[in-house]
Design a protein around this motif. Sequence first.
Motif, short mmCIF file in Angstrom:
data_model
loop_
_atom_site.label_atom_id
_atom_site.label_comp_id
_atom_site.label_asym_id
_atom_site.label_seq_id
_atom_site.Cartn_x
_atom_site.Cartn_y
_atom_site.Cartn_z
N LEU A 142 0.73 -1.29 -0.03
CA LEU A 142 0.06 -0.03 -0.14
C LEU A 142 1.03 1.24 0.03
O LEU A 142 0.60 2.22 -0.65
N ALA A 143 1.99 1.36 0.87
CA ALA A 143 2.63 2.54 0.85
C ALA A 143 3.50 2.74 -0.39
O ALA A 143 3.75 3.90 -0.93
N ILE A 144 4.15 1.37 -0.91
CA ILE A 144 4.82 1.74 -2.26
C ILE A 144 4.01 2.18 -3.42
O ILE A 144 4.16 3.03 -4.17
N VAL A 145 2.62 1.56 -3.43
CA VAL A 145 1.87 1.76 -4.62
C VAL A 145 1.24 3.22 -4.53
O VAL A 145 1.14 3.98 -5.30
N GLN A 146 1.05 3.81 -3.30
CA GLN A 146 0.39 4.91 -2.98
C GLN A 146 1.49 6.10 -2.89
O GLN A 146 1.07 7.21 -3.12
N ASN A 147 2.54 5.66 -2.92
CA ASN A 147 3.72 6.85 -2.49
C ASN A 147 4.76 7.22 -3.34
O ASN A 147 5.86 7.82 -3.05
N THR A 148 5.31 6.14 -4.40
CA THR A 148 6.30 5.83 -4.90
C THR A 148 6.21 6.98 -6.17
O THR A 148 5.64 6.47 -6.96
N PRO A 149 7.06 7.68 -6.16
CA PRO A 149 6.86 8.80 -7.47
C PRO A 149 6.96 8.08 -8.90
O PRO A 149 6.11 8.53 -9.50
N LEU A 150 7.79 6.89 -9.02
CA LEU A 150 8.03 6.38 -10.27
C LEU A 150 6.63 5.65 -10.54
O LEU A 150 6.17 5.99 -11.86
N ILE A 151 6.09 4.93 -9.63
CA ILE A 151 4.73 4.30 -9.85
C ILE A 151 3.72 5.20 -10.12
O ILE A 151 2.91 5.35 -11.08
N VAL A 194 -5.34 -0.79 -13.07
CA VAL A 194 -3.82 -0.87 -13.06
C VAL A 194 -3.60 -0.57 -11.69
O VAL A 194 -2.59 -1.16 -11.16
N ARG A 195 -4.20 0.40 -11.02
CA ARG A 195 -3.80 0.71 -9.47
C ARG A 195 -3.98 -0.55 -8.76
O ARG A 195 -3.09 -0.94 -7.90
N LEU A 196 -5.07 -1.16 -8.88
CA LEU A 196 -5.43 -2.50 -8.04
C LEU A 196 -4.49 -3.65 -8.43
O LEU A 196 -4.02 -4.33 -7.78
N GLY A 197 -4.16 -3.75 -9.82
CA GLY A 197 -3.15 -4.86 -10.36
C GLY A 197 -1.78 -4.59 -9.60
O GLY A 197 -1.11 -5.37 -9.53
N ALA A 198 -1.37 -3.02 -9.55
CA ALA A 198 0.00 -2.91 -9.02
C ALA A 198 -0.09 -3.10 -7.68
O ALA A 198 0.94 -3.61 -7.08
N PHE A 199 -0.94 -3.05 -6.85
CA PHE A 199 -1.22 -3.07 -5.36
C PHE A 199 -0.94 -4.71 -5.39
O PHE A 199 -0.28 -5.22 -4.43
N ILE A 200 -1.80 -5.58 -6.00
CA ILE A 200 -1.83 -7.08 -5.53
C ILE A 200 -0.45 -7.60 -6.36
O ILE A 200 0.14 -8.32 -5.43
N GLY A 201 -0.12 -7.04 -7.19
CA GLY A 201 1.33 -7.56 -7.83
C GLY A 201 2.57 -7.09 -6.72
O GLY A 201 3.29 -7.87 -6.51
N MET A 202 2.59 -5.96 -6.28
CA MET A 202 3.65 -5.45 -5.28
C MET A 202 3.25 -6.38 -3.85
O MET A 202 4.16 -6.84 -3.36
N PHE A 203 1.91 -6.58 -3.53
CA PHE A 203 1.75 -7.41 -2.30
C PHE A 203 2.25 -8.67 -2.50
O PHE A 203 2.95 -9.18 -1.60
#
Length: 184
Positions: free
Chosen positions: A61-70, A85-94
């Motif tokens: 959650l922290a990475i997907v919502q706060n990383t400038p590159l993402i 895409v945001r949901l997919g990024a969260f699930i993938g990062m999780f």
Amino acid sequence: MASWIFNFSIDPSVQQSVNNISTPSWDTFLILFFLTAVILYTFFVSRERLAVVLLSVYSALAIVQNTPLILSLLQGYESGQLFQVRLGAFIGMFLIVYVLLSHNMTLHSEIAQRWWQAALLSFLQVGLLMSTILTFIPKSVFSSPFAEYVFTSDTARSVWLLLPIGAMFIMRGSHHGSGQPKVL
């Protein structure tokens, strides 16, 4: 046979309730999914995995919502695709964080030593996951007063984010000694 035996009417409110059962709402689906997930999670996730899942959710959650590159990569998507895409990024990062943590960390968990503690922590973690996932879905796609009240309002999100940490702190503290939380 007499026709009066088969001639009866059903109260319209009862009929409406029966119709609602045969075509469940999103609220009904969310409640059933939540309860099923809590029960399965309680019985099939080990105590050590409870901590790894919690760390993975917070990290993703922290990475997907706060990383400038993402965040800059997400700006290139249309609003209709952005939540997917945001949901997919969260699930993938999780999943990435979970795999890294579960293979590279040995946790000797002092939490959830009793069944009711595992059940409570499972309840809180499933609530956190549902709150996080439902937050990514825009209201135009998924609108439910129940979901907003219990999972996606600012107050609900704050509660779901803070309660698992508080529960872990209290459970860990009550394990050391007389049942009173350990003071740092």
